[in-house]
Motif scaffolding. Structure first.
Motif, PDB file in Angstrom:
ATOM      1  N   LEU A 153      -9.126 -26.042   9.668  1.00  0.00           N
ATOM      2  CA  LEU A 153      -7.816 -26.679   9.733  1.00  0.00           C
ATOM      3  C   LEU A 153      -6.815 -25.699  10.316  1.00  0.00           C
ATOM      4  CD1 LEU A 153      -7.779 -28.385   6.253  1.00  0.00           C
ATOM      5  CD2 LEU A 153      -8.330 -29.381   8.455  1.00  0.00           C
ATOM      6  N   VAL A 154      -6.105 -26.127  11.360  1.00  0.00           N
ATOM      7  CA  VAL A 154      -5.247 -25.210  12.102  1.00  0.00           C
ATOM      8  C   VAL A 154      -3.838 -25.759  12.197  1.00  0.00           C
ATOM      9  CG1 VAL A 154      -4.942 -24.009  14.299  1.00  0.00           C
ATOM     10  CG2 VAL A 154      -7.234 -24.501  13.456  1.00  0.00           C
ATOM     11  N   ASN A 155      -2.879 -24.954  11.791  1.00  0.00           N
ATOM     12  CA  ASN A 155      -1.465 -25.212  12.067  1.00  0.00           C
ATOM     13  C   ASN A 155      -1.032 -26.624  11.727  1.00  0.00           C
ATOM     14  OD1 ASN A 155       1.056 -24.559  12.887  1.00  0.00           O
ATOM     15  ND2 ASN A 155       0.711 -25.062  15.047  1.00  0.00           N
ATOM     16  N   SER A 156      -1.220 -27.037  10.483  1.00  0.00           N
ATOM     17  CA  SER A 156      -0.872 -28.387  10.097  1.00  0.00           C
ATOM     18  C   SER A 156       0.602 -28.494   9.763  1.00  0.00           C
ATOM     19  CB  SER A 156      -1.742 -28.816   8.920  1.00  0.00           C
ATOM     20  OG  SER A 156      -3.098 -28.846   9.314  1.00  0.00           O
ATOM     21  N   CYS A 157       0.929 -29.450   8.886  1.00  0.00           N
ATOM     22  CA  CYS A 157       2.336 -29.749   8.663  1.00  0.00           C
ATOM     23  C   CYS A 157       3.001 -28.803   7.692  1.00  0.00           C
ATOM     24  CB  CYS A 157       2.471 -31.183   8.195  1.00  0.00           C
ATOM     25  SG  CYS A 157       1.860 -32.330   9.421  1.00  0.00           S
TER      26      CYS A 157
ATOM     27  N   PHE B 102     -18.096 -15.177   6.360  1.00  0.00           N
ATOM     28  CA  PHE B 102     -16.830 -15.028   5.654  1.00  0.00           C
ATOM     29  C   PHE B 102     -15.692 -15.413   6.595  1.00  0.00           C
ATOM     30  CE2 PHE B 102     -14.033 -13.376   2.489  1.00  0.00           C
ATOM     31  CZ  PHE B 102     -12.944 -12.941   3.187  1.00  0.00           C
ATOM     32  N   ARG B 103     -14.841 -16.351   6.161  1.00  0.00           N
ATOM     33  CA  ARG B 103     -13.749 -16.795   7.032  1.00  0.00           C
ATOM     34  C   ARG B 103     -12.465 -16.978   6.236  1.00  0.00           C
ATOM     35  NH1 ARG B 103     -15.169 -21.582  10.986  1.00  0.00           N
ATOM     36  NH2 ARG B 103     -13.103 -20.930  11.624  1.00  0.00           N
ATOM     37  N   LEU B 104     -11.330 -16.878   6.932  1.00  0.00           N
ATOM     38  CA  LEU B 104     -10.018 -17.147   6.347  1.00  0.00           C
ATOM     39  C   LEU B 104      -9.424 -18.355   7.061  1.00  0.00           C
ATOM     40  CD1 LEU B 104      -7.539 -16.416   4.630  1.00  0.00           C
ATOM     41  CD2 LEU B 104      -6.775 -14.999   6.534  1.00  0.00           C
ATOM     42  N   PHE B 105      -9.136 -19.400   6.318  1.00  0.00           N
ATOM     43  CA  PHE B 105      -8.548 -20.593   6.906  1.00  0.00           C
ATOM     44  C   PHE B 105      -7.092 -20.648   6.461  1.00  0.00           C
ATOM     45  CE2 PHE B 105     -13.015 -21.237   6.138  1.00  0.00           C
ATOM     46  CZ  PHE B 105     -13.450 -21.555   7.408  1.00  0.00           C
ATOM     47  N   ASN B 106      -6.174 -20.532   7.409  1.00  0.00           N
ATOM     48  CA  ASN B 106      -4.771 -20.351   7.019  1.00  0.00           C
ATOM     49  C   ASN B 106      -3.885 -21.511   7.434  1.00  0.00           C
ATOM     50  OD1 ASN B 106      -4.793 -20.073   9.713  1.00  0.00           O
ATOM     51  ND2 ASN B 106      -3.835 -18.053   9.791  1.00  0.00           N
ATOM     52  N   SER B 107      -4.440 -22.717   7.529  1.00  0.00           N
ATOM     53  CA  SER B 107      -3.589 -23.815   7.919  1.00  0.00           C
ATOM     54  C   SER B 107      -3.259 -24.765   6.788  1.00  0.00           C
ATOM     55  CB  SER B 107      -4.238 -24.601   9.045  1.00  0.00           C
ATOM     56  OG  SER B 107      -5.469 -25.092   8.584  1.00  0.00           O
TER      57      SER B 107
ATOM     58  N   ASP C 166       0.609 -35.606  -7.122  1.00  0.00           N
ATOM     59  CA  ASP C 166       1.882 -34.897  -7.239  1.00  0.00           C
ATOM     60  C   ASP C 166       2.339 -34.437  -5.849  1.00  0.00           C
ATOM     61  OD1 ASP C 166       0.134 -32.858  -6.659  1.00  0.00           O
ATOM     62  OD2 ASP C 166       0.262 -31.904  -8.625  1.00  0.00           O
ATOM     63  N   LYS C 167       3.444 -33.735  -5.814  1.00  0.00           N
ATOM     64  CA  LYS C 167       4.001 -33.295  -4.532  1.00  0.00           C
ATOM     65  C   LYS C 167       3.025 -32.405  -3.765  1.00  0.00           C
ATOM     66  CE  LYS C 167       7.912 -30.795  -2.512  1.00  0.00           C
ATOM     67  NZ  LYS C 167       9.163 -30.036  -2.783  1.00  0.00           N
ATOM     68  N   GLU C 168       2.345 -31.512  -4.509  1.00  0.00           N
ATOM     69  CA  GLU C 168       1.419 -30.578  -3.873  1.00  0.00           C
ATOM     70  C   GLU C 168       0.233 -31.311  -3.248  1.00  0.00           C
ATOM     71  OE1 GLU C 168      -1.035 -27.637  -6.206  1.00  0.00           O
ATOM     72  OE2 GLU C 168       0.566 -26.306  -5.509  1.00  0.00           O
ATOM     73  N   THR C 169      -0.297 -32.304  -3.968  1.00  0.00           N
ATOM     74  CA  THR C 169      -1.422 -33.079  -3.445  1.00  0.00           C
ATOM     75  C   THR C 169      -1.004 -33.901  -2.241  1.00  0.00           C
ATOM     76  OG1 THR C 169      -2.332 -33.217  -5.687  1.00  0.00           O
ATOM     77  CG2 THR C 169      -3.205 -34.756  -4.048  1.00  0.00           C
ATOM     78  N   MET C 170       0.197 -34.469  -2.297  1.00  0.00           N
ATOM     79  CA  MET C 170       0.701 -35.245  -1.154  1.00  0.00           C
ATOM     80  C   MET C 170       0.812 -34.359   0.082  1.00  0.00           C
ATOM     81  SD  MET C 170       1.810 -38.107   0.115  1.00  0.00           S
ATOM     82  CE  MET C 170       2.262 -39.209  -1.230  1.00  0.00           C
ATOM     83  N   GLU C 171       1.355 -33.156  -0.084  1.00  0.00           N
ATOM     84  CA  GLU C 171       1.491 -32.238   1.052  1.00  0.00           C
ATOM     85  C   GLU C 171       0.128 -31.829   1.607  1.00  0.00           C
ATOM     86  OE1 GLU C 171       3.889 -28.996  -0.248  1.00  0.00           O
ATOM     87  OE2 GLU C 171       5.775 -30.096  -0.021  1.00  0.00           O
ATOM     88  N   LEU C 172      -0.824 -31.650   0.724  1.00  0.00           N
ATOM     89  CA  LEU C 172      -2.171 -31.296   1.172  1.00  0.00           C
ATOM     90  C   LEU C 172      -2.770 -32.413   2.019  1.00  0.00           C
ATOM     91  CD1 LEU C 172      -4.775 -29.620   1.156  1.00  0.00           C
ATOM     92  CD2 LEU C 172      -5.331 -30.663  -1.054  1.00  0.00           C
ATOM     93  N   MET C 173      -2.671 -33.655   1.540  1.00  0.00           N
ATOM     94  CA  MET C 173      -3.255 -34.780   2.272  1.00  0.00           C
ATOM     95  C   MET C 173      -2.533 -35.011   3.588  1.00  0.00           C
ATOM     96  SD  MET C 173      -5.804 -36.745   1.975  1.00  0.00           S
ATOM     97  CE  MET C 173      -6.400 -37.795   3.287  1.00  0.00           C
ATOM     98  N   VAL C 174      -1.225 -34.802   3.619  1.00  0.00           N
ATOM     99  CA  VAL C 174      -0.468 -34.934   4.871  1.00  0.00           C
ATOM    100  C   VAL C 174      -0.932 -33.886   5.879  1.00  0.00           C
ATOM    101  CG1 VAL C 174       1.816 -34.671   5.920  1.00  0.00           C
ATOM    102  CG2 VAL C 174       1.551 -36.021   3.839  1.00  0.00           C
ATOM    103  N   SER C 175      -1.181 -32.667   5.397  1.00  0.00           N
ATOM    104  CA  SER C 175      -1.686 -31.614   6.276  1.00  0.00           C
ATOM    105  C   SER C 175      -3.036 -31.991   6.870  1.00  0.00           C
ATOM    106  CB  SER C 175      -1.819 -30.291   5.508  1.00  0.00           C
ATOM    107  OG  SER C 175      -0.571 -29.781   5.151  1.00  0.00           O
TER     108      SER C 175
END
Length: 493
Positions: A15-19, A53-58, A138-147
């Protein structure tokens, strides 16, 4: 079982550079794959190798999920993943059965797992729909799904998918109750625009209108944007004013129905295009006076006039659509845009009519706009309009009167109407107002040039006398040469 083996199930999310979310995922992959079967979805299934080993920062929430967190995941979490992957039962049935075994954090991770490339994307939507129905979003889950959703859209656009596939994804998003705090349609338009796919952005907007997909951003106030207006605004930001106008007009004329506010945005684009044209013509005139270029021939002058007239016709057409489709609250705004168009194009009589139209619908124009229109009418010697506009001056302050009459004077000067300019100076002096020095000098200079061309000097002499009486100029001598009699006449004023 699976937990004991330390299953790393979140490899290769990509996942790259989402919302706007703030979730970072970091973990160490250690072995054992989980059965994955692909159903019809928007992300192409592609199995990847584990053991890196990877880092996913989006996808960013507030924490890191590291390999250490795997030991904290419950047995129910891994059981849920396996059951959902098997697809033997509906996801809602699986989650309902394990509801008490899964924490909010683990449910978020289920979403992340099924959002990765090669997993069943539909399952992520079904999981989110269940969460919403169970009131566990909750707000955090909504933001995750939007991303996640934004990333899916981005991959479709970058992967050259059909416009219909992108629209279908937005429909699916709405079906599962995903309601971001911004317009996803505008987000998609931006993604197309930033990818340089401007033609596709236009096609996307038309497809959204054709399917009549709702584009509200969740704001309780009346939504003024919309896909057509937003894309037109994007074009305006880049200075493509005519393209913005054509977008809205062509969309309407091909049988679709853009939002009313897009007509006002297109009218603003007409104003800006007319203003750019006026600036270009002023520069052209300056180059001509400086002898750098030749004057425009009749054909080029006709083409420029036609281009301006076509722009005004577009503006009038757009205003008619505002009147037809919009409420009375937009009438004043439409007349205001028309007023700006006529001012930019130097159409005094039409501009004056828009001033009164605005007044009739309860939207009073700024006082300075009355003065600007007055100056345009003066330059064109529109006597009727000038008289009507000057009636407002009778009840204003002395400072306002001086400002209005100064605009009138400059309008006469621009049009070369020096007798009228002189009369305006007399009127200012009668009211006890002092014309500006540059204005006085411009009138005198214009009258002097006319004397040299026609020999008529009465107006010049009278103006000099009035200015001298008002102590605005010193005593002056006028020299007049009569060629027929070879005689010089000198007169003291």
């Amino acid at each position: 079982m699976a937990a004991a083996n330390g299953i790393a199930i979140f490899a290769n999310l990509g996942l790259v550079n989402s919302c706007s979310s703030k979730f970072k995922v970091q973990y160490f992959c250690r072995g054992l794959s989980v059965i994955s079967r692909q159903r019809t979805g928007f992300v192409v299934a592609k199995r990847r190798k584990f053991g890196e080993f990877r880092l996913f920062n989006s996808v960013e929430l507030d924490k890191f999920i590291t390999s250490d967190d795997e030991d904290e995941m419950s047995e129910g979490f891994f059981e849920a993943i396996v059951e959902l992957e098997r697809m033997v039962r509906e996801p809602s049935d699986v989650l309902e059965e394990m509801n008490d075994k899964l924490s909010a954090r683990e449910l978020q991770l289920v979403l992340v797992y099924f959002s990765q490339e090669g997993r069943d994307s539909w399952c992520a939507l079904e999981v989110f729909e269940w969460l919403r129905k169970e009131n566990r979003v909750d707000k955090e889950t909504m933001e995750l799904m939007v991303s996640i959703m934004c990333e899916w859209v981005k991959k479709l656009i970058e992967g050259k998918s059909e416009i219909g596939d992108v629209v279908d994804l937005l429909v699916d998003m709405d079906c599962v109750g995903l309601k971001p705090s911004f317009s996803m349609i505008e987000k998609v338009i931006s993604l197309y625009w930033e990818a340089g796919k401007k033609d596709e952005a236009v096609l996307f907007v038309k497809e959204v209108l054709r399917r009549r997909i709702a584009y509200s951003d969740g704001n309780k106030e009346e939504h003024k944007g919309g896909p057509t207006g937003y894309l037109a605004w994007k074009m305006m930001v880049e200075g493509n004013y005519k393209d913005a106008v054509n977008l809205v007009i062509n969309t309407r004329e091909c049988g679709l129905k853009p939002e009313v506010y897009s007509y006002l945005i297109a009218m603003t684009a007409v104003v800006k295009e007319l203003n750019e044209l006026a600036k270009a013509l002023r520069k052209l005139k300056g180059f001509t006076k400086a002898g750098l270029i030749a004057e425009l021939d009749a054909e080029n002058a006709r083409l420029i006039e036609k281009y301006q007239a076509d722009l005004l016709d577009d503006g009038v057409r757009l205003s008619d659509w505002v009147m037809q489709d919009g409420g009375p609250s937009l009438y004043g705004v439409a007349h205001e845009r028309l007023l700006a168009m006529y001012i930019c194009s130097g159409r005094g009589a039409e501009a004056e009519r828009q001033l009164w139209e605005m007044k009739l619908v309860g939207k009073e124009a700024d006082k300075d706009l009355y003065d600007i229109v007055l100056a345009i009418c003066a330059s064109q010697k529109e006597s009727g309009a000038i008289g009507r506009l000057l009636t407002r001056m009778e009840v204003t302050s002395a400072l306002r009167k001086k400002k209005t009459l100064s605009w009138l004077l400059r309008g006469y000067l621009k049009g070369g109407h020096f007798d009228n300019a002189a009369e305006t100076v007399y009127k200012m002096l009668d009211l006890g107002l002092c014309p500006e020095f540059l204005d006085r000098a411009a009138v005198l200079q214009g009258l002097r040039r006319r004397i040299q061309q026609s020999g008529v000097l009465e107006t010049y002499l009278r103006l000099c006398k009035r200015l001298s009486e008002a102590s605005l100029i010193g005593p002056c001598m006028v020299y007049l040469h009569l060629k027929k009699h070879k005689l010089w006449i000198i007169k003291m004023l």
